[in-house]
Design a protein around this motif. Structure first.
Motif, PDB file in Angstrom:
ATOM      1  N   ILE A 135      39.206  37.805  50.830  1.00  0.00           N
ATOM      2  CA  ILE A 135      39.579  37.730  49.305  1.00  0.00           C
ATOM      3  C   ILE A 135      38.690  37.188  48.257  1.00  0.00           C
ATOM      4  O   ILE A 135      39.492  36.535  47.334  1.00  0.00           O
ATOM      5  N   GLN A 136      37.486  36.929  48.529  1.00  0.00           N
ATOM      6  CA  GLN A 136      36.910  36.218  47.625  1.00  0.00           C
ATOM      7  C   GLN A 136      36.755  36.655  46.285  1.00  0.00           C
ATOM      8  O   GLN A 136      36.468  35.906  45.124  1.00  0.00           O
ATOM      9  N   SER A 137      36.888  37.898  45.929  1.00  0.00           N
ATOM     10  CA  SER A 137      36.720  38.684  44.738  1.00  0.00           C
ATOM     11  C   SER A 137      38.021  39.309  44.450  1.00  0.00           C
ATOM     12  O   SER A 137      38.415  40.424  44.448  1.00  0.00           O
ATOM     13  N   GLN A 138      38.927  38.252  43.736  1.00  0.00           N
ATOM     14  CA  GLN A 138      40.104  38.951  43.083  1.00  0.00           C
ATOM     15  C   GLN A 138      39.778  39.236  41.802  1.00  0.00           C
ATOM     16  O   GLN A 138      39.010  38.881  41.279  1.00  0.00           O
ATOM     17  N   HIS A 139      40.787  40.222  41.091  1.00  0.00           N
ATOM     18  CA  HIS A 139      40.759  40.562  39.876  1.00  0.00           C
ATOM     19  C   HIS A 139      39.647  41.793  39.799  1.00  0.00           C
ATOM     20  O   HIS A 139      39.267  42.033  38.693  1.00  0.00           O
ATOM     21  N   VAL A 140      38.962  42.008  40.703  1.00  0.00           N
ATOM     22  CA  VAL A 140      37.745  43.037  40.700  1.00  0.00           C
ATOM     23  C   VAL A 140      38.223  44.186  41.829  1.00  0.00           C
ATOM     24  O   VAL A 140      38.401  44.096  42.818  1.00  0.00           O
ATOM     25  N   PHE A 199      18.252  62.711  45.572  1.00  0.00           N
ATOM     26  CA  PHE A 199      18.451  61.913  44.449  1.00  0.00           C
ATOM     27  C   PHE A 199      18.187  62.381  43.300  1.00  0.00           C
ATOM     28  O   PHE A 199      17.469  63.468  43.007  1.00  0.00           O
ATOM     29  N   PRO A 200      18.402  61.842  42.082  1.00  0.00           N
ATOM     30  CA  PRO A 200      19.198  60.676  41.842  1.00  0.00           C
ATOM     31  C   PRO A 200      20.649  60.821  42.046  1.00  0.00           C
ATOM     32  O   PRO A 200      21.281  61.819  41.896  1.00  0.00           O
ATOM     33  N   VAL A 201      21.623  59.727  41.840  1.00  0.00           N
ATOM     34  CA  VAL A 201      23.111  59.690  41.909  1.00  0.00           C
ATOM     35  C   VAL A 201      23.246  58.672  40.779  1.00  0.00           C
ATOM     36  O   VAL A 201      22.648  57.702  40.615  1.00  0.00           O
ATOM     37  N   THR A 202      24.509  58.951  40.362  1.00  0.00           N
ATOM     38  CA  THR A 202      25.111  57.931  39.403  1.00  0.00           C
ATOM     39  C   THR A 202      26.070  57.103  40.154  1.00  0.00           C
ATOM     40  O   THR A 202      27.065  57.486  40.747  1.00  0.00           O
ATOM     41  N   LEU A 203      25.818  55.770  40.157  1.00  0.00           N
ATOM     42  CA  LEU A 203      26.803  54.738  40.408  1.00  0.00           C
ATOM     43  C   LEU A 203      27.496  54.099  39.501  1.00  0.00           C
ATOM     44  O   LEU A 203      26.663  53.533  38.711  1.00  0.00           O
ATOM     45  N   VAL A 204      28.720  53.682  39.666  1.00  0.00           N
ATOM     46  CA  VAL A 204      29.660  53.156  38.677  1.00  0.00           C
ATOM     47  C   VAL A 204      30.070  51.993  39.530  1.00  0.00           C
ATOM     48  O   VAL A 204      30.783  52.175  40.359  1.00  0.00           O
ATOM     49  N   VAL A 205      29.989  50.710  39.244  1.00  0.00           N
ATOM     50  CA  VAL A 205      30.304  49.594  40.087  1.00  0.00           C
ATOM     51  C   VAL A 205      31.326  48.528  38.919  1.00  0.00           C
ATOM     52  O   VAL A 205      30.741  48.268  37.854  1.00  0.00           O
ATOM     53  N   PRO A 206      32.475  48.379  39.177  1.00  0.00           N
ATOM     54  CA  PRO A 206      33.395  47.406  38.413  1.00  0.00           C
ATOM     55  C   PRO A 206      33.051  46.046  38.492  1.00  0.00           C
ATOM     56  O   PRO A 206      32.347  45.698  39.561  1.00  0.00           O
ATOM     57  N   PHE A 207      33.117  45.295  37.165  1.00  0.00           N
ATOM     58  CA  PHE A 207      32.738  44.159  37.414  1.00  0.00           C
ATOM     59  C   PHE A 207      33.721  43.312  36.423  1.00  0.00           C
ATOM     60  O   PHE A 207      34.431  43.930  35.488  1.00  0.00           O
ATOM     61  N   CYS A 208      33.604  41.965  36.511  1.00  0.00           N
ATOM     62  CA  CYS A 208      34.360  41.039  35.504  1.00  0.00           C
ATOM     63  C   CYS A 208      33.513  39.919  35.266  1.00  0.00           C
ATOM     64  O   CYS A 208      33.279  39.121  36.020  1.00  0.00           O
ATOM     65  N   ALA A 209      33.077  39.943  34.091  1.00  0.00           N
ATOM     66  CA  ALA A 209      32.286  38.839  33.587  1.00  0.00           C
ATOM     67  C   ALA A 209      33.187  37.970  32.694  1.00  0.00           C
ATOM     68  O   ALA A 209      33.519  38.422  31.582  1.00  0.00           O
ATOM     69  N   ARG A 210      33.181  36.638  33.009  1.00  0.00           N
ATOM     70  CA  ARG A 210      34.184  35.777  32.210  1.00  0.00           C
ATOM     71  C   ARG A 210      33.117  35.254  31.115  1.00  0.00           C
ATOM     72  O   ARG A 210      33.608  35.148  29.834  1.00  0.00           O
ATOM     73  N   GLY A 251      34.114  51.729  30.020  1.00  0.00           N
ATOM     74  CA  GLY A 251      34.516  53.183  30.160  1.00  0.00           C
ATOM     75  C   GLY A 251      35.973  53.017  30.993  1.00  0.00           C
ATOM     76  O   GLY A 251      36.694  51.904  31.270  1.00  0.00           O
ATOM     77  N   THR A 252      36.253  54.412  31.332  1.00  0.00           N
ATOM     78  CA  THR A 252      37.871  54.730  31.779  1.00  0.00           C
ATOM     79  C   THR A 252      37.291  55.419  33.319  1.00  0.00           C
ATOM     80  O   THR A 252      36.917  56.556  33.240  1.00  0.00           O
ATOM     81  N   TYR A 253      37.461  54.790  34.491  1.00  0.00           N
ATOM     82  CA  TYR A 253      37.390  55.220  35.664  1.00  0.00           C
ATOM     83  C   TYR A 253      38.653  55.205  36.538  1.00  0.00           C
ATOM     84  O   TYR A 253      39.309  54.041  36.595  1.00  0.00           O
ATOM     85  N   GLY A 254      38.827  56.097  37.136  1.00  0.00           N
ATOM     86  CA  GLY A 254      40.321  56.061  38.187  1.00  0.00           C
ATOM     87  C   GLY A 254      41.319  55.911  37.324  1.00  0.00           C
ATOM     88  O   GLY A 254      42.346  55.183  37.780  1.00  0.00           O
ATOM     89  N   GLY A 255      41.419  56.166  36.129  1.00  0.00           N
ATOM     90  CA  GLY A 255      42.734  55.918  35.367  1.00  0.00           C
ATOM     91  C   GLY A 255      42.742  54.504  34.688  1.00  0.00           C
ATOM     92  O   GLY A 255      43.859  54.356  34.098  1.00  0.00           O
ATOM     93  N   GLN A 256      41.733  53.735  34.742  1.00  0.00           N
ATOM     94  CA  GLN A 256      41.964  52.377  34.429  1.00  0.00           C
ATOM     95  C   GLN A 256      40.727  52.206  33.663  1.00  0.00           C
ATOM     96  O   GLN A 256      39.481  52.541  33.932  1.00  0.00           O
ATOM     97  N   ARG A 257      40.938  51.705  32.262  1.00  0.00           N
ATOM     98  CA  ARG A 257      39.770  51.167  31.460  1.00  0.00           C
ATOM     99  C   ARG A 257      39.332  49.930  31.748  1.00  0.00           C
ATOM    100  O   ARG A 257      40.354  48.976  31.984  1.00  0.00           O
ATOM    101  N   GLY A 258      38.259  49.408  31.707  1.00  0.00           N
ATOM    102  CA  GLY A 258      37.663  48.174  31.899  1.00  0.00           C
ATOM    103  C   GLY A 258      36.092  48.158  32.027  1.00  0.00           C
ATOM    104  O   GLY A 258      35.367  48.962  31.252  1.00  0.00           O
ATOM    105  N   SER A 259      35.614  47.060  32.494  1.00  0.00           N
ATOM    106  CA  SER A 259      34.058  46.900  32.606  1.00  0.00           C
ATOM    107  C   SER A 259      33.612  47.519  33.876  1.00  0.00           C
ATOM    108  O   SER A 259      33.976  47.343  35.043  1.00  0.00           O
ATOM    109  N   PHE A 260      32.792  48.684  33.655  1.00  0.00           N
ATOM    110  CA  PHE A 260      32.295  49.195  34.591  1.00  0.00           C
ATOM    111  C   PHE A 260      30.728  49.521  34.322  1.00  0.00           C
ATOM    112  O   PHE A 260      30.267  49.891  33.180  1.00  0.00           O
ATOM    113  N   ALA A 261      29.709  49.023  35.303  1.00  0.00           N
ATOM    114  CA  ALA A 261      28.252  49.534  35.048  1.00  0.00           C
ATOM    115  C   ALA A 261      27.847  50.596  35.575  1.00  0.00           C
ATOM    116  O   ALA A 261      27.914  50.810  36.877  1.00  0.00           O
ATOM    117  N   GLU A 262      27.304  51.411  34.768  1.00  0.00           N
ATOM    118  CA  GLU A 262      27.035  52.706  35.358  1.00  0.00           C
ATOM    119  C   GLU A 262      25.441  52.921  35.267  1.00  0.00           C
ATOM    120  O   GLU A 262      24.923  52.762  34.113  1.00  0.00           O
TER     121      GLU A 262
END
Length: 620
Positions: free
Chosen positions: A9-14, A66-77, A106-117
């Motif tokens: 559980i080291q990465s909460q809120h992400v 390849f290539p593939v598009t990868l989208v990773v959620p993140f939270c930068a304080r 962007g908006t992914y999975g019905g949730q808008r936030g910080s996503f690195a595409e």
């Protein structure tokens, strides 16, 4: 969308999910899982992890395009002008590459936030990291005047013909080291505490990394403009003490004005010729080449408006730092200052906290929190239901990616370490500046018949600090190179576990009457008394009970903000310290202390309740 299972559980809120756009049929051959146990190996240098660590791989030897598009959620304080985010990918051969995201919102999975595409051409471990911005530019033959986008106050001015041919250059900035802000004040105080000579430092400029081709020396001077503000304390004092300058400067160490000008420039850098508030301050130019700091002696330094300073460089250097001094310092002290500032900029004061819920004492939450955010983080834990006794360490200096390894002593251990025969700590917590560093530990007793004279099992959790450079890849995990590197623990936090009530089945042969007296100072009686006392009465009662100040402070720390809980812990602590004596004498002693504290009514009520409890116990 591919979701992964959480390793800890080291990465909460992400969110523990990543999104992949790939050709049709990719979902059958791709797999995604969380690999936060490897987060310590995902960051190097000044990088900071701001997302989960995700492992994406192809199952078996399936053909994949390849290539593939990868989208990773993140939270930068913390996202300032000096830093940006990038997706770091480490392939199966452990080669690292960085990809700049096409978008970070962007908006992914019905949730808008910080996503690195990003679009990637290799799979493996991937994570979003915050790193220092880099600016690449070309210096033509006609020269160049460049204001950095990350900080427009910083300017590089190349004269025409500065290089024999057009060259590519790169800049990288560290944030200002001694800025007048809470974080930088702590950093300055930490550096000054190591040596008294550093108290002569008024301010510094940003630490500038400047890379030029080694094959192209400078033919004409390069002018670098950096912010280096004047002494803020002196600026405040000048306004109210302009008429007392002689008295104000009477005890100050003055510069060596009797030396020739050439010697002053060669030994101390450049003397300021500027307004009143900087008249007696010095500017020193520190440069580095091949990771060796030195004082630049013969150099032209000019004070500009708004705390800006320009320097003319005639050689290529890797790093540049301006230091404003109140009085001269010897070159060895200055180079040592630059080295310590560069080391300290990536270190943080961390407090290790161990807390449990009242309804679940066998589950302990271990958290590594920035000391500056300790109050805020503890309030968030209380909102989540963590209201039990708090154990906290003193400040520990940690860097991004460092780990804390847990070992247990005494009669308490964790369920994962219970059958540990190779003495390798299984519980570990990786510190990341911009992530929530939490670890849940399941506690259990070693010997159920131990601590027979105490109502609790007792033990301690010992924490060992491991630097990220002491860890290495081994298989699919990160392990310590050598167990001898552990050294001594950086802190130890005490642990207690309540004993279980054991029921004893005895044959019913006769009615047995217990001859023991009922404890007149039971928890229920002390709890009633605690609810009747005010805050001032509790303070007076502590003096009457002759409790040490350290005991009272420990009670206040463990009991929290509840006055009733604090008073109950005071009474319980006093009861534990009493020698063996009849219960009637204990109650009488407490009644006398209550009367001395100004509450004779409570003293009488206490004795009446004690007498009733004694009669009830004798009748059973």
């Amino acid at each position: 969308m591919l979701t992964g299972t959480m390793e800890d559980i080291q990465s909460q809120h992400v969110p523990d999910a990543c999104f992949i756009r790939a050709p049709l049929g990719a979902a059958e051959v791709l797999s995604c899982e969380m690999a936060d146990a490897l987060s310590c190996l995902m960051v190097t240098g000044a990088e900071e992890l701001v997302s989960r660590v995700i492992r994406v791989k192809v199952q078996g030897r399936a053909n994949f395009h390849f290539p593939v598009t990868l989208v990773v959620p993140f939270c930068a304080r913390y996202r300032g002008n000096y830093r940006d985010v990038a997706v770091k990918i480490i392939d199966e051969e452990r080669r690292a590459s960085y990809v700049t995201p096409a978008t970070t919102e962007g908006t992914y999975g019905g949730q808008r936030g910080s996503f690195a595409e990003v679009r990637v051409y290799a799979l493996g471990l991937c994570a979003v990291v915050s790193r220092l911005k880099r600016e690449n530019y070309t210096v033509p033959r006609r020269g160049l005047s460049l204001k950095l986008a990350m900080d427009p106050r910083i300017c590089l001015n190349y004269l025409p013909g500065a290089f024999a041919a057009p060259v590519m250059a790169q800049t990288k900035l560290l944030p200002r080291l001694l800025q007048i802000q809470p974080v930088d004040t702590v950093l300055l105080a930490a550096v000054k505490s190591r040596s008294d000579v550093y108290y002569l430092v008024a301010s510094t400029s940003p630490l500038l990394y400047l890379t030029h081709p080694s094959s192209q020396p400078l033919r004409r001077p390069l002018t670098v403009t950096l912010p280096c503000p004047p002494n803020p304390e002196r600026k405040r004092d000048v306004r109210g003490q302009e008429k007392q300058t002689e008295h104000h400067h009477g005890g100050r160490v003055a510069p060596a004005w009797d030396q020739p000008a050439s010697n002053r420039v060669r030994e101390f850098g450049a003397t300021l010729k500027s307004p009143k508030e900087t008249a007696n301050e010095l500017l020193i130019v520190l440069v580095s080449r091949d990771k060796q700091w030195s004082v630049l002696e013969k150099v032209t330094v000019r004070n500009l408006q708004n705390g800006l300073v320009s320097v003319e460089l005639t050689e290529n250097f890797d790093r540049l730092l301006l230091v404003r001094l109140l009085s001269p310092l010897q070159p060895p002290h200055l180079t040592s200052l630059a080295e310590r500032l560069e080391e300290s900029v990536g270190c943080h004061a961390v407090t290790v906290v161990l807390q449990r819920r009242r309804d679940d004492p066998h589950t302990a939450l271990v958290a590594a929190m920035l000391s500056r955010d300790l109050s805020w983080e503890l309030n968030k834990l209380r909102a989540q239901g963590y209201g039990g006794p708090l154990e906290a360490s003193s400040d520990i200096s940690m860097s991004e990616g460092d780990q804390l390894l847990l070992r247990f002593s005494g009669n308490i251990t964790s369920t994962r370490s219970q059958n540990n025969r190779n003495d390798v700590p299984h519980e570990r917590l990786t510190f990341h500046t911009q992530r929530t560093n939490h670890l849940l530990v399941q506690l259990t007793e070693v010997d159920p018949f131990g601590n027979y004279s105490s109502p609790h099992y007792k033990g301690a959790a010992m924490f060992y600090k491991v630097n990220s450079v002491q860890l290495e890849w081994r298989g699919d995990g990160a392990v310590l190179m050598d167990m001898k590197l552990l050294g001594d623990p950086v802190c130890a936090l005490s642990l207690t576990l309540p004993k279980k009530v054991r029921s004893v089945n005895r044959p019913v042969t006769a009615r047995v009457k217990l001859c023991e007296e009922t404890d007149s100072l039971s928890d229920s009686l002390l709890l009633w008394l605690a609810g009747e006392l005010s805050e001032e009465e509790v303070a007076v009662l502590v003096l009457s009970l002759r409790l040490r100040r350290s005991v009272a402070q420990l009670v206040r720390l463990r009991a929290g903000d509840s006055l009733t809980s604090q008073a109950f812990h005071v009474l319980a602590t006093w009861r534990r310290g009493l020698p063996a004596a009849p219960h009637q004498l204990k109650a009488s002693q407490l009644a006398r202390c209550l009367a001395k504290s100004g509450r004779p009514d409570l003293a009488r009520e206490l004795l009446l309740r004690q007498a009733a409890a004694t009669r009830q116990g004798s009748m059973t």
